[in-house]
Design a protein around this motif. Structure first.
Motif: not given
Lengths: 798, 798
Positions: B114-143
């Motif tokens: 949206y608005s020349e910004i792209s994002t990708e978030t991977t939601f997961f709980v690492p094996l045997d972990a008591d926490y979750e991770c939202w691993s995120t990339k944000v990219k400027n696709k514009g000029s």
């Protein structure tokens, strides 16, 4: 910040800015058909029980704060713009959308003005009706013809049982059965079950409600929430409203809603009236009958006026005119109405209480009567007798009495672990108050059953309450704390002792002696009670005084609560006030105790329950430690107790301080800074956050609270000082010295007293003279006057 | 309409249109730290128990449908425009906002553009972990250079107990304690209580969670929901996001939230990575440790790949390649993953189950193992042994076993009124399936305690199950219905009889004889079981056949269920399928019964549970009458039973019909018309609405259902026909005649079998020849091959 004002003339609170910090609500209906409505038309309706008979849905503590509700959407056929006749849920910008909400006595009027269309809807439940009415006017204020599409919206629960509706989606999502019969929406669940509207134990009930219109002809409908709203939409932008067309959905599963669509055309300046009726019963029977009955819309105004007159007449049994308009607004309407609603709904129906407390908590209910004695003595008598039959033969009381299930004589006696120590002792406040209001001395001799077995006169019931407290007394001769005394959060242990309840017991003994003296020929009773009182006084004298104030309690191992020895909770409010109320403390002790209250517990927003708060104390010692400091029982301003504080100061004659305390928790006094208190400036609340918390002054749990009754009781009888007595009306004001005059109108046993009190010498307390109809009387007690008589009373303080 | 597709390569379902008809969800984590996430990032997280350990909040069945969730908002510092990295909750117009959601094996990736910004978030709980991770990339696709303000949002429950959080507002609104420690949010409630994370009975728990960030530095925060959202706003337009600035609120009461604010600047084409971690423990300890651990963001990818490989390896124990890609998508990933999640979460955690069913329902749990035997045999063994110790010495079973509280040997035996008639009989499916998968014949001799007292070998446990059913038999010699047989909605009365369970008992006896023959030296057991089986067969022959199909049950007064004599419910599915599965029915009866199923119960969307639906029948006769016709047990397509239908037809050799049935409820088969089924096209559901209801084809309660396990079991063992046996792998496909070839890869006891099946003669069933590593084998059972060996199998049908 100010969101509204008191319209004393109409007994209404008028909200002009709809974006109040929290939902500002009102009550409609009766204990048969009850309803809550907020200033933005949020709220829900219920039949007999908020937990078991809730048929429209509102999610508590949700985002947004009070949806769904009773909505009417307007879609302009030409511009396609749409809005709602209450600000929410569409929430048009407030610079374009004007709104007014008038909360009155069991009715609410919401008006809107947007896009040159004005609307006004009056929501009310006619007297003795099992249905509600939304009487609506729509007016074209512009200069061109307008075609408007209107849509109603209520969201039904899938199941009448509110808990199942929320949690048992495996069941509740498959039992809805919606139909439309002659343009009336028929809402039903579990139609294959027999209807058992009174059987709250059998949750699988089949029941029916209807929703229909008078004055407009429905052209379409939706009864399926998803069809009306559309996926990923909210109440703010239903697909049907956006399109201007319902899809005639009939929900046979999932979530039902009640939407009728109308179309009206308005010439410039033209106004049209219509009304929506929603109620209990089948569309084809009860629904049709109501729609037919109100075919003439004028009947709605008649019913509305009947309702308004009904409540206004209840509340006009007492009215005041003082130098303080906040006091007048509260005492003449809101303090009374608040007490009435609390009496009716106990702790069941609100935007906070979810209905889990279904039934009448003993201590709450017996206290809740005190503020409404003068207004509805017949209903009080019925409720009081119910509660007296909730007392067991041993003198203790059932913690909860369920009116719909109570069977006196057949209830199980609570175990010693289940009893609360204070429950039955509140009868010493309620029973004499009832007799003093009505003059019905025979009431003391009325025979009523105990909850478990046997029966006794009400006087015997009272004696049993004393016997119970004496029987369950501990090492210092004070009543044991048992499951709980008034304050639920002390962990005294079964054998621990509560000084608060000891003072209550002393009040009970004193009151019992007074009653016996009044009734005569009860010398042996008096002797018995006198001995018990003297013994208790000695114990209190020896073990309850901490040096500057009174202790709160002893744990079963002797640990003190409310002593200087305690780093936390070193002083508690209730034993100071009750040392005065009970008549135990010496004048010196009274002043010392109440001065300590002033220095240790008083704040700008009221008097704290205890201090300092519990932070290091183990929750097993004081359960209040569960709450964050400054909240609830952990050193908040627990509003219930404020009345006692006022009464104690008034009894000490310190009218300025009594009045300061009264004003510090007077809702109306916060009208111009409502953002601070957050909740409604016209009703009491359970607690106000104290200085030990960052949100100091913010208040929580409005409406259903013992604070309402005690505030009215304290103000009317101890500040204004009009006290019903067995043989007349005692006048004993204790006012702020700057008041030079006030007037009271009081109906008492059929006679009317127009009382004018003047205070030429700027005193707090004391009567120089009282003239009744021009004649000076001896003493402070107005003798009884003839029923129907109008009496003028002139009181000069000094 | 199509909303997404199966990416078989990555074992992902890819949602391209985010406005799915319902929330399409996925499971993350383990039974220690579990989480649900929807395609719009809605959902919640929980620790050990969804009812007692739910720490983030989602309201079920609310409007909008799945909020709150795990949100990241983006505010453009220049334009002031804002949106969310998932379509909801801001919900920008879909012509401007592109979104993709990839649900994978215990992870979900959500991308936005949206608005020349792209994002990708991977939601997961690492094996045997008591926490979750939202691993995120944000990219400027514009000029042009962009400055973005980012805000996380989770809404915490006030109390870990989900019921109290919703209903006990008197308590839950006063116990929140939020802090921020070194830029990590510390979320806590009831801090004055000791932490008792395993004590589910003590609800007043103090617990802590944290939320922190790696790769970006928080510049502000909000922890108070009201401060972040602002009054009269929603998750769609939080005031803090609109303003682009948090207010650093610290909630010490009310509703807590988790918002960290960051600012990132992106040059044209630049991408930045960061990650949010939320988990159990204190910010200053566990939180800090996690944040430090992942300071190197590459470790996140490592953990993610570990997790992905873990699940992929579990599911690669069996894979197929058939002419039908829908079948491949389901069998190679989703049918297996669905079975695994059902095994782990039973019926506790979903968007429908609110956690009230906390604990393992006996019958559900024992069946849930069948679809995951090959994938996680060690975990199955542990669970199976737990359930066996839930059987009481008399042979009946506890209806629910609570893993966190179960004490074998010390449980109370259920009363006869509490027993369900089928519970322990499911062990005859699960126990042999486990032994056949693992080859662990000694398992039958393993001694395990009974729930109440005593112990026995597992073989003895099985015998007790039979004894129990025989002991509680009725007038026709069939097991009594008791509280419930499989189908909870028949009101048989305690002495009524269930033909379904009679067939189960016959299956049990047959299986018991097979086991005894296998183990040897158990002649007296065989003689006993054989006699019981013959007696039961005679009773079934005499009393269970209705002329064209089998009866369903007898009520205690002799009333028949599932007979032509019944106007409603004249035929039930389960006794027809089990007449075949149990081996009781003659070939002629089998065909007649299953043909009746086809003519009376089969629909395009699956086979109905019974017909015609109950409309006039009293709910006291059949409780299913509570539900509207075509829903749930009232003549819906109850998906659990479909596997048995497929198995029965396959046993009859009717491969076309078996496959038609399989496809009619195959989720993937509805991918291109997903609006019809509404729910996720990648998982099974509890029921599909049948032709007796206007919503025919719509499906309800996805994910946690016995349907998952039985569908996989039926397809893999009866259509594909790869059947683990005690001494090898039996090959016995029953396929649609148009299939000319399919391939299977199967790991079995450490060896790999690459099986190619060809069908030159277009048959449904029958084996012409089998070659193992080039050598023709006798019969249909592949002998065991050496651990680690790779084996090629060529099967020719005919």
């Amino acid at each position: 910040m100010k969101y509204g004002y008191f319209d004393d003339q109409n007994k209404e609170y008028v909200i002009e800015k709809p974006d109040t910090p929290s939902s500002w609500s009102n009550y409609l209906g009766s204990t048969r058909y009850g309803a809550i409505i907020t200033n933005n038309a949020g709220g829900y309706s219920f039949f007999k029980s908020v937990a078991q008979g809730r048929f429209t849905r509102l999610r508590f503590n949700a985002v947004p704060m009070d949806q769904a509700g009773r909505y009417i959407y307007i879609h302009d056929a030409e511009s396609k713009d749409y809005w709602s006749t209450s600000w929410q849920p569409v929430a048009k910008p407030l610079d374009q959308y004007k709104s007014e909400c008038r909360h009155g006595s069991a009715y609410t009027k919401i008006s809107s003005d947007y896009s040159e269309i004005s609307t006004e809807t009056t929501f009310f439940v006619p007297l003795d009706a099992d249905y509600e009415c939304w009487s609506t006017k729509v007016k074209n204020k512009g200069s061109k013809r307008r075609t408007l599409k209107l849509f109603t919206y209520v969201e039904y629960g899938c199941n009448w049982n509110a808990g199942d509706d929320l949690n048992n989606l495996q069941y509740s999502q498959y039992i809805t059965n919606m139909n439309v019969v002659d343009s009336i929406i028929s809402h039903a669940s579990n139609v294959n079950l027999p209807e058992m509207p009174d059987d709250f134990e059998e949750k699988d009930q089949a029941r029916y409600t209807f929703l229909g219109a008078v004055g407009v002809e429905p052209v379409a409908y939706d009864t399926d929430r998803e069809a009306f709203l559309g996926p990923y939409r909210t109440y703010a932008n239903p697909i049907a409203v956006e399109k201007g067309q319902c899809s005639n959905s009939l929900a046979k599963a999932g979530n039902p809603c009640g939407t009728l669509q109308f179309e009206i055309t308005l010439e410039p300046g033209e106004e049209k009236d219509f009304a929506i009726f929603m109620g209990i019963g089948r569309a084809e029977k009860e629904g049709k009958a109501v729609i037919e009955k109100f075919a003439n819309l004028e009947l709605i105004d008649e019913e509305f006026n009947k309702l308004k007159n009904h409540w206004h007449s209840k509340m006009s049994q007492m009215s005041v005119q003082t130098p303080d308009s906040d006091v007048d607004s509260m005492l003449n309407m809101w303090s009374q109405f608040n007490s009435l609603m609390t009496f009716f709904w106990s702790r069941a129906a609100s935007l906070v209480y979810s209905g889990a407390r279904d039934g009448l908590g003993y201590r709450d209910t017996v206290q809740d009567m005190l503020g409404v004695m003068h207004a509805i003595p017949e209903l009080v008598q019925e409720r009081l007798e119910l509660m007296i039959t909730g007392q067991v033969a041993s003198g203790g009381a059932m913690p909860v009495v369920k009116p719909f299930a109570h069977r006196p004589g057949f209830e199980k006696e609570p175990t010693p672990e289940e009893f609360r120590s204070d429950d039955a002792l509140w009868l010493f406040n309620a029973v004499p108050a009832y007799v003093k209001e009505t003059g019905d001395l025979d009431f003391y001799h009325k025979v009523l059953p105990y909850a478990d077995k046997g029966e006794g006169t009400i006087l015997q019931h009272l004696r049993q309450a004393i016997e119970f407290s004496i029987k369950y007394s501990g090492a210092h001769g004070f009543p044991c704390g048992m499951l709980a005394d008034w304050n639920d959060c002390l962990e005294l242990g079964q054998e621990g002792e509560t000084v608060f309840v000891a003072f209550q017991l002393r009040y009970g003994l004193k009151t019992y002696i007074e009653i016996c003296e009044l009734l005569g020929k009860l010398e042996s009773e008096i002797t018995w009670a006198q001995a018990a009182l003297e013994k208790l006084d000695k114990n209190l004298h020896d073990h309850a005084w901490d040096g500057e104030w009174f202790l709160r309690a002893y744990r079963d191992d002797g640990l003190k609560f409310g002593s200087k020895e305690n780093d936390e909770g070193s002083i508690f409010l209730n034993t100071q006030t009750w040392s005065v109320l009970s008549g135990h403390a010496s004048e010196q002790e009274q002043k010392s105790a109440m001065d300590a209250v002033h220095s240790e517990l008083a704040t700008d927003y009221g008097v704290m329950l205890c201090a300092p708060p519990f932070v290091k104390t183990d929750y097993k010692v004081v359960r209040a430690a569960l709450f964050n400091p400054g909240l609830k029982e952990n050193a908040a301003i627990f509003t219930h107790t404020q009345g006692w504080t006022i009464m104690a100061e008034a009894m000490l004659g310190r009218g300025d301080r009594a009045f300061d305390y009264y004003k510090s928790t007077l809702p109306a006094a916060y009208n111009d800074r409502a953002e601070l208190r957050q909740i409604e400036p016209y009703v009491y609340c359970q607690s106000t956050i104290s200085k030990f918390h960052p949100l100091e002054g913010a208040s929580r749990l409005p409406w259903l609270t013992g604070a309402a009754t005690w505030a009215f009781y304290a103000a009317s009888q101890y500040i204004i000082g009009i006290q019903p007595d067995y043989h007349g009306l005692t006048i004993d004001p204790c006012i702020p010295s700057h008041w030079d005059k006030f007037q009271v109108s009081r109906q008492f046993r059929g006679a009317t007293y127009q009382i004018t009190v003047t205070n030429p010498n700027k005193v707090n307390k004391g009567i120089a003279s009282i003239k009744l109809n021009g004649e000076i009387i001896a003493g402070q007690c107005l003798p009884l006057c003839a029923k129907g008589s109008q009496n003028s009373v002139e009181v000069i303080m000094g």
